[in-house]
Motif scaffolding. Structure first.
Motif, PDB file in Angstrom:
ATOM      1  N   LEU A 148     -35.512  20.032  23.487  1.00  0.00           N
ATOM      2  CA  LEU A 148     -36.663  19.753  22.630  1.00  0.00           C
ATOM      3  C   LEU A 148     -37.320  18.447  23.062  1.00  0.00           C
ATOM      4  CD1 LEU A 148     -38.085  20.954  20.143  1.00  0.00           C
ATOM      5  CD2 LEU A 148     -36.548  19.616  18.707  1.00  0.00           C
ATOM      6  N   LEU A 149     -36.494  17.469  23.417  1.00  0.00           N
ATOM      7  CA  LEU A 149     -36.974  16.166  23.874  1.00  0.00           C
ATOM      8  C   LEU A 149     -36.675  15.987  25.352  1.00  0.00           C
ATOM      9  CD1 LEU A 149     -35.731  14.051  20.846  1.00  0.00           C
ATOM     10  CD2 LEU A 149     -38.116  14.525  21.405  1.00  0.00           C
ATOM     11  N   ASP A 150     -37.433  15.086  25.987  1.00  0.00           N
ATOM     12  CA  ASP A 150     -37.236  14.833  27.410  1.00  0.00           C
ATOM     13  C   ASP A 150     -36.231  13.689  27.579  1.00  0.00           C
ATOM     14  OD1 ASP A 150     -37.978  15.730  30.069  1.00  0.00           O
ATOM     15  OD2 ASP A 150     -38.933  13.783  30.310  1.00  0.00           O
ATOM     16  N   TYR A 151     -36.605  12.614  28.253  1.00  0.00           N
ATOM     17  CA  TYR A 151     -35.614  11.578  28.557  1.00  0.00           C
ATOM     18  C   TYR A 151     -35.387  10.637  27.377  1.00  0.00           C
ATOM     19  CZ  TYR A 151     -33.032   8.067  31.173  1.00  0.00           C
ATOM     20  OH  TYR A 151     -32.055   7.207  31.599  1.00  0.00           O
ATOM     21  N   GLU A 152     -36.439  10.015  26.858  1.00  0.00           N
ATOM     22  CA  GLU A 152     -36.306   9.100  25.739  1.00  0.00           C
ATOM     23  C   GLU A 152     -37.007   9.665  24.517  1.00  0.00           C
ATOM     24  OE1 GLU A 152     -36.952   4.980  26.325  1.00  0.00           O
ATOM     25  OE2 GLU A 152     -36.245   4.979  28.392  1.00  0.00           O
ATOM     26  N   GLY A 192     -29.954  20.873  24.282  1.00  0.00           N
ATOM     27  CA  GLY A 192     -30.009  21.162  25.704  1.00  0.00           C
ATOM     28  C   GLY A 192     -29.410  19.993  26.465  1.00  0.00           C
ATOM     29  N   ASN A 193     -29.406  20.083  27.772  1.00  0.00           N
ATOM     30  CA  ASN A 193     -28.830  18.993  28.562  1.00  0.00           C
ATOM     31  C   ASN A 193     -29.622  17.693  28.434  1.00  0.00           C
ATOM     32  OD1 ASN A 193     -30.676  20.776  30.140  1.00  0.00           O
ATOM     33  ND2 ASN A 193     -30.474  19.174  31.696  1.00  0.00           N
ATOM     34  N   HIS A 194     -30.937  17.777  28.218  1.00  0.00           N
ATOM     35  CA  HIS A 194     -31.739  16.556  28.102  1.00  0.00           C
ATOM     36  C   HIS A 194     -31.433  15.789  26.819  1.00  0.00           C
ATOM     37  CE1 HIS A 194     -34.902  16.434  31.364  1.00  0.00           C
ATOM     38  NE2 HIS A 194     -34.211  17.519  31.652  1.00  0.00           N
ATOM     39  N   GLU A 195     -30.941  16.470  25.805  1.00  0.00           N
ATOM     40  CA  GLU A 195     -30.579  15.758  24.584  1.00  0.00           C
ATOM     41  C   GLU A 195     -29.416  14.801  24.818  1.00  0.00           C
ATOM     42  OE1 GLU A 195     -33.579  17.790  23.301  1.00  0.00           O
ATOM     43  OE2 GLU A 195     -31.945  19.114  23.908  1.00  0.00           O
ATOM     44  N   TYR A 196     -28.688  14.983  25.914  1.00  0.00           N
ATOM     45  CA  TYR A 196     -27.556  14.115  26.213  1.00  0.00           C
ATOM     46  C   TYR A 196     -27.930  12.970  27.144  1.00  0.00           C
ATOM     47  CZ  TYR A 196     -24.078  16.771  23.719  1.00  0.00           C
ATOM     48  OH  TYR A 196     -23.338  17.349  22.715  1.00  0.00           O
ATOM     49  N   ARG A 197     -29.202  12.812  27.391  1.00  0.00           N
ATOM     50  CA  ARG A 197     -29.618  11.669  28.205  1.00  0.00           C
ATOM     51  C   ARG A 197     -29.866  10.482  27.277  1.00  0.00           C
ATOM     52  NH1 ARG A 197     -32.818  14.815  33.156  1.00  0.00           N
ATOM     53  NH2 ARG A 197     -31.001  16.111  33.645  1.00  0.00           N
ATOM     54  N   ALA A 198     -30.787   9.601  27.565  1.00  0.00           N
ATOM     55  CA  ALA A 198     -30.935   8.360  26.807  1.00  0.00           C
ATOM     56  C   ALA A 198     -31.136   8.611  25.313  1.00  0.00           C
ATOM     57  CB  ALA A 198     -32.124   7.570  27.376  1.00  0.00           C
ATOM     58  N   ASN A 199     -30.796   7.583  24.499  1.00  0.00           N
ATOM     59  CA  ASN A 199     -31.052   7.587  23.053  1.00  0.00           C
ATOM     60  C   ASN A 199     -30.407   8.770  22.341  1.00  0.00           C
ATOM     61  OD1 ASN A 199     -34.133   6.849  24.396  1.00  0.00           O
ATOM     62  ND2 ASN A 199     -33.009   5.268  23.307  1.00  0.00           N
ATOM     63  N   PHE A 200     -29.153   9.016  22.637  1.00  0.00           N
ATOM     64  CA  PHE A 200     -28.464  10.197  22.111  1.00  0.00           C
ATOM     65  C   PHE A 200     -28.538  10.265  20.583  1.00  0.00           C
ATOM     66  CE2 PHE A 200     -25.364  13.528  21.940  1.00  0.00           C
ATOM     67  CZ  PHE A 200     -24.572  13.246  20.835  1.00  0.00           C
ATOM     68  N   HIS A 201     -28.177   9.207  19.896  1.00  0.00           N
ATOM     69  CA  HIS A 201     -28.130   9.235  18.431  1.00  0.00           C
ATOM     70  C   HIS A 201     -29.533   9.283  17.836  1.00  0.00           C
ATOM     71  CE1 HIS A 201     -23.818   8.731  18.403  1.00  0.00           C
ATOM     72  NE2 HIS A 201     -23.915   7.645  19.167  1.00  0.00           N
ATOM     73  N   GLU A 203     -43.053  11.621  27.799  1.00  0.00           N
ATOM     74  CA  GLU A 203     -44.194  10.973  28.439  1.00  0.00           C
ATOM     75  C   GLU A 203     -45.287  11.958  28.835  1.00  0.00           C
ATOM     76  OE1 GLU A 203     -40.494   8.966  30.411  1.00  0.00           O
ATOM     77  OE2 GLU A 203     -41.014  10.902  29.512  1.00  0.00           O
ATOM     78  N   VAL A 204     -44.905  13.167  29.222  1.00  0.00           N
ATOM     79  CA  VAL A 204     -45.857  14.127  29.781  1.00  0.00           C
ATOM     80  C   VAL A 204     -46.315  15.132  28.730  1.00  0.00           C
ATOM     81  CG1 VAL A 204     -46.168  15.946  31.514  1.00  0.00           C
ATOM     82  CG2 VAL A 204     -44.900  13.858  32.093  1.00  0.00           C
ATOM     83  N   ILE A 205     -45.373  15.749  28.038  1.00  0.00           N
ATOM     84  CA  ILE A 205     -45.685  16.719  26.989  1.00  0.00           C
ATOM     85  C   ILE A 205     -45.691  15.980  25.661  1.00  0.00           C
ATOM     86  CG2 ILE A 205     -45.026  18.897  25.911  1.00  0.00           C
ATOM     87  CD1 ILE A 205     -45.841  19.172  28.829  1.00  0.00           C
ATOM     88  N   GLY A 206     -46.862  15.910  25.004  1.00  0.00           N
ATOM     89  CA  GLY A 206     -46.994  15.058  23.835  1.00  0.00           C
ATOM     90  C   GLY A 206     -47.551  15.762  22.614  1.00  0.00           C
ATOM     91  N   LYS A 207     -48.258  14.999  21.812  1.00  0.00           N
ATOM     92  CA  LYS A 207     -48.719  15.465  20.508  1.00  0.00           C
ATOM     93  C   LYS A 207     -49.685  16.645  20.621  1.00  0.00           C
ATOM     94  CE  LYS A 207     -50.195  13.674  16.030  1.00  0.00           C
ATOM     95  NZ  LYS A 207     -48.877  13.887  15.392  1.00  0.00           N
ATOM     96  N   ARG A 208     -50.593  16.588  21.566  1.00  0.00           N
ATOM     97  CA  ARG A 208     -51.558  17.682  21.708  1.00  0.00           C
ATOM     98  C   ARG A 208     -50.843  19.003  21.985  1.00  0.00           C
ATOM     99  NH1 ARG A 208     -54.341  19.145  26.319  1.00  0.00           N
ATOM    100  NH2 ARG A 208     -53.606  17.242  27.329  1.00  0.00           N
ATOM    101  N   GLU A 209     -49.853  18.977  22.874  1.00  0.00           N
ATOM    102  CA  GLU A 209     -49.097  20.189  23.185  1.00  0.00           C
ATOM    103  C   GLU A 209     -48.274  20.649  21.978  1.00  0.00           C
ATOM    104  OE1 GLU A 209     -50.249  18.224  26.904  1.00  0.00           O
ATOM    105  OE2 GLU A 209     -49.208  17.499  25.120  1.00  0.00           O
TER     106      GLU A 209
END
Length: 373
Positions: free
Chosen positions: A195-199, A226-235, A167-173
């Motif tokens: 690499l990814l945040d929550y979703e 990383g640990n965030h890869e194990y949050r929502a939408n794992f697959h 949501e915060v770090i996106g395409k421009r970054e």
């Protein structure tokens, strides 16, 4: 959702304290009091709208609400720190009467001046803190590794951790990251977790994978969890990461046959393989580079005599004074570190967790100039 949970302390405790002290500083005018109260009411309505209806709100509404509440949260932290410092000044003044008389005799006017000074200072701090995320530093680190049986003389690696695309770090970054990396002409690019945040849907909808495919590195682009890869939408996250990088998930790669990359699964997975298992069968006379998101396994790396460990996760605290706290939690919370024949670099990350602000830290892209000697 997580961002709102983290900021709920600010909503309940900090807001009440700031509101109370702010009202004491304002003139008795009813208009001033109503305007001041409305600011807090609107912010609370935004916060609880986002908190209660985050699953129902469209992204076009949810993301601005989240960004406003994030900004308020960070601002309230530093206003509170300033107010606590002022509490100490007031207490000492009552005891020792050390302030100039012009201030003591005009305390009401002084409080009003401090009210606006706090707002101005907080705005300037937030502008600088946001710039620390928007304009990452490119840090060049020179490392000598034992050649062993390697046939390479040197290796240039771009190391990136904690991009937290979402949501915060996106395409421009992401596009800026690709430009910065390609300008370094690396042999290899390594993403060291989160690499990814929550979703995953935010990166998917923005097609950030198309940007990452433009990374130029003859030996390839590799990543670990990383640990965030194990949050929502794992697959869904795994599919997305594999679409634009070579994922090393408890696995080993040897890009040109002259050294090994050992990619560890994140320690969130309690069943991840040990480093000893991953090294079994390898020619350990070649340089061994381990990618392990969380910087906890330094002793295990020393026991297995690896050469270089690359890590992220800590963000170096991201917001002062948390960098001070990190020093008591990790053996090395940030930067270059060497012990027992193993060298490490712990990056504070390219992106950020939650609010797009850094105070006392700065986002970074690491260029490792490795020389085999």
């Amino acid at each position: 959702m997580k961002v709102f949970l983290q900021s709920i302390v600010a909503q309940i405790l900090l807001n009440a304290y700031i509101y109370w002290r702010g009202r004491q500083a304002l003139p008795e005018s009813r208009a001033w009091r109503i305007l001041y109260t409305c600011v807090f009411v609107v912010e609370l309505l935004l916060f609880f709208s986002g908190y209660l209806f985050h699953k129902d709100l469209p992204d076009a509404w949810f993301i601005p609400i989240m960004n406003i509440c994030n900004t308020w949260y960070i601002g309230s932290l530093y206003i509170t720190l300033g107010l606590l410092l002022l509490e100490a000044v007031r207490w000492s003044q009552k005891r020792w009467k050390w302030l100039p008389r012009v201030i003591a005799w005009n305390w009401k006017e002084t409080k009003l001046a401090l009210f606006f000074l706090f707002i101005a200072a907080d705005v300037l701090l937030l502008v600088k803190a946001h710039d620390n995320v928007e304009n990452p530093a490119v840090r060049h680190i020179h490392i000598d590794l034992p050649r062993g049986s390697s046939t390479r003389d040197s290796l240039r690696i771009v190391m990136v951790s904690d991009t937290h695309f979402g949501e915060v770090i996106g395409k421009r970054e992401a596009q800026h990251l690709v430009e910065l990396s390609n300008a370094q002409h690396p042999d290899m690019v390594l993403f060291v977790g989160d690499l990814l945040d929550y979703e995953s849907r935010f990166a998917e909808n923005a097609h950030i994978e198309e940007d990452l495919r433009r990374l130029q590195a003859p030996l390839g682009v590799y990543s670990v969890y990383g640990n965030h890869e194990y949050r929502a939408n794992f697959h869904a996250k795994e599919r997305w990461i594999r679409s634009c990088t070579t994922l090393l998930k408890d696995s080993v790669a040897s890009p040109d046959g002259s050294f090994y990359l050992i990619g560890r699964d994140d320690m969130v997975n309690k069943k991840r393989r040990s480093l000893h298992e991953l090294l079994a069968g390898l020619d350990t006379t070649k340089p061994l580079i381990v990618l392990d998101h969380q910087p906890w396994s330094f002793a295990e790396m020393r026991m297995n005599r690896v050469d270089l460990g690359l890590h992220g996760h800590t963000h170096n605290g991201q917001l002062w004074p948390y960098p001070l706290v990190m020093r008591f939690i990790y053996e090395c919370p940030y930067g270059y570190y060497a012990r027992g024949g193993v060298q490490h670099y712990v990056s504070c990350g390219y992106g950020c967790a939650g609010p797009a602000y850094r105070v006392g830290t700065r986002s970074e892209l690491i260029v490792l100039h490795v020389r085999f000697v």
